[in-house]
Design a protein around this motif. Structure first.
Motif, mmCIF file in Angstrom:
data_model
loop_
_atom_site.group_PDB
_atom_site.id
_atom_site.type_symbol
_atom_site.label_atom_id
_atom_site.label_comp_id
_atom_site.label_asym_id
_atom_site.label_seq_id
_atom_site.Cartn_x
_atom_site.Cartn_y
_atom_site.Cartn_z
ATOM 1 N N ARG A 196 -68.761 65.888 -39.794
ATOM 2 C CA ARG A 196 -69.634 65.668 -38.644
ATOM 3 C C ARG A 196 -69.619 64.196 -38.217
ATOM 4 N NH1 ARG A 196 -71.457 68.271 -34.283
ATOM 5 N NH2 ARG A 196 -73.579 67.733 -33.720
ATOM 6 N N HIS A 199 -66.061 63.546 -36.674
ATOM 7 C CA HIS A 199 -65.740 64.399 -35.523
ATOM 8 C C HIS A 199 -67.042 64.716 -34.774
ATOM 9 C CE1 HIS A 199 -62.397 64.956 -38.332
ATOM 10 N NE2 HIS A 199 -61.648 65.291 -37.299
ATOM 11 N N THR A 202 -67.307 67.698 -32.185
ATOM 12 C CA THR A 202 -67.111 69.092 -32.574
ATOM 13 C C THR A 202 -68.461 69.796 -32.607
ATOM 14 O OG1 THR A 202 -65.209 68.473 -33.935
ATOM 15 C CG2 THR A 202 -66.201 70.633 -34.343
ATOM 16 N N VAL A 207 -68.670 73.289 -37.134
ATOM 17 C CA VAL A 207 -68.681 72.500 -38.364
ATOM 18 C C VAL A 207 -69.287 73.302 -39.509
ATOM 19 C CG1 VAL A 207 -69.526 70.393 -39.454
ATOM 20 C CG2 VAL A 207 -68.797 70.332 -37.066
#
Length: 326
Positions: A196, A199, A202, A207
């Motif tokens: 997390r 990225h 995302t 996730v």
């Protein structure tokens, strides 16, 4: 060994103590990753950065040594296990190379499909025979982590240390196989936080699903590793099996052989990638027969794995615990 475990007696440690120690070992392994800026991932520093890997290797070495010392102390002090038999319970001695070879054959049967795809369909077998690239991979920090430090330290903690403690607490063989790997799976949940961080764009749901998937397959491998450890009493077998699985990764469950997941599929031999067309789509370069053969081998490998699970893990060095009632 038989005298220590054959006669019924009260457990040397309580089941709750074994569970708490297992949780403690898991925390000792994971928490140091977040105590230092050199090991703690951030939007600017991923877990795959060489500096982060080096720092984490040092942290893992320290935490594994600390957990090993604590486990040996509990086995000796509370379980009254002599030093030589502690080595046996930890899977350090004796090491049977025959048992190791049989275990690796079992894993190779399970991965018959991926071995066919990467070795024959993609022509990798020549590189395997020559050992081409092995030095380069293992001398890189990612390779050193994925194929040496990770398998050795993780199997030490979640198999060699945690399983004997559960034996000391008189958990049954089935309980050990299906309970202890959950600590192993939980130890990977922290990757949710790391992913997390690195990225941030995302979606959270993706996730979470990614983390649940990782928890599932690490636990599944843990079930197998715990079973093999109890059946063979051999830590080397599961370290090598762990390295093998890290190398091949998860098998393809859909798509045609030769096509990367998500890439468009075209006629055999069409659209091969060249040096000047990196942005062009990558197309299938093998006929459909290769894909059919792959999935046949994938299913056959799973069936063969099931049939050979007990025969290929039969050993004179099995740990003193009942897995199958007569």
């Amino acid at each position: 060994m038989a005298n220590l475990w054959s006669a019924p007696k009260a457990p040397a440690v309580s089941p709750s103590t074994a569970a708490l120690l297992s949780v403690l070992f898991t925390f000792i392994y994971v928490v140091p990753f977040y105590l230092s800026p050199t090991t703690r991932p951030s939007p600017q520093l991923t877990r795959d950065a060489p500096s982060c890997i080096r720092a984490r290797v040092r942290a893992v070495t320290f935490s594994s040594t600390l957990s090993l010392a604590l486990a040996v102390y509990v086995l000796h002090q509370y379980g009254s296990v002599p030093p030589r038999e502690i080595l046996t319970l930890l899977g350090f001695w004796p090491i049977s190379l025959l048992d190791t070879a049989r275990t690796m054959l079992l894993v190779a049967i399970l991965f018959a499909g991926p071995l066919f795809e990467y070795g024959l369909a993609e022509g990798g077998w020549q590189g395997w025979v020559r050992g081409r690239g092995v030095y380069e991979v293992l001398s890189s920090w990612m390779g050193y982590r994925n194929y040496i430090v990770g398998p050795v330290s993780e199997e030490l903690i979640w198999r060699a240390l945690i399983i004997p403690l559960h034996m000391l607490a008189h958990f049954s063989g089935k309980q050990i196989i299906f309970l202890t790997p959950l600590y192993f799976g939980i130890a990977h949940v922290h990757h949710l936080y790391e992913f997390r961080l690195t990225h941030p764009h995302t979606p959270l749901l993706m996730v979470v699903l990614r983390t649940l998937f990782q928890f599932t397959y690490t636990s599944l491998f843990g079930f197998f590793a715990a079973f093999v450890f109890l059946r063979t009493g051999n830590i080397l077998s599961i370290i090598l099996a762990h390295t093998f699985c890290n190398w091949l990764s998860l098998p393809r469950l859909w798509g045609r052989v030769g096509v990367e997941a998500g890439a468009p599929i075209g006629p055999p031999g069409a659209g091969k990638r060249g040096d000047d067309d990196e942005d062009q789509p990558q197309y299938e370069s093998r006929g459909v027969a290769w894909t059919v053969a792959y999935y046949v081998l994938l299913v056959a490998g799973a069936i063969g794995f099931y049939w050979q699970l007990f025969p290929l893990t039969e050993s004179n060095h099995a740990l003193p615990i009942v897995l199958v009632e007569e």
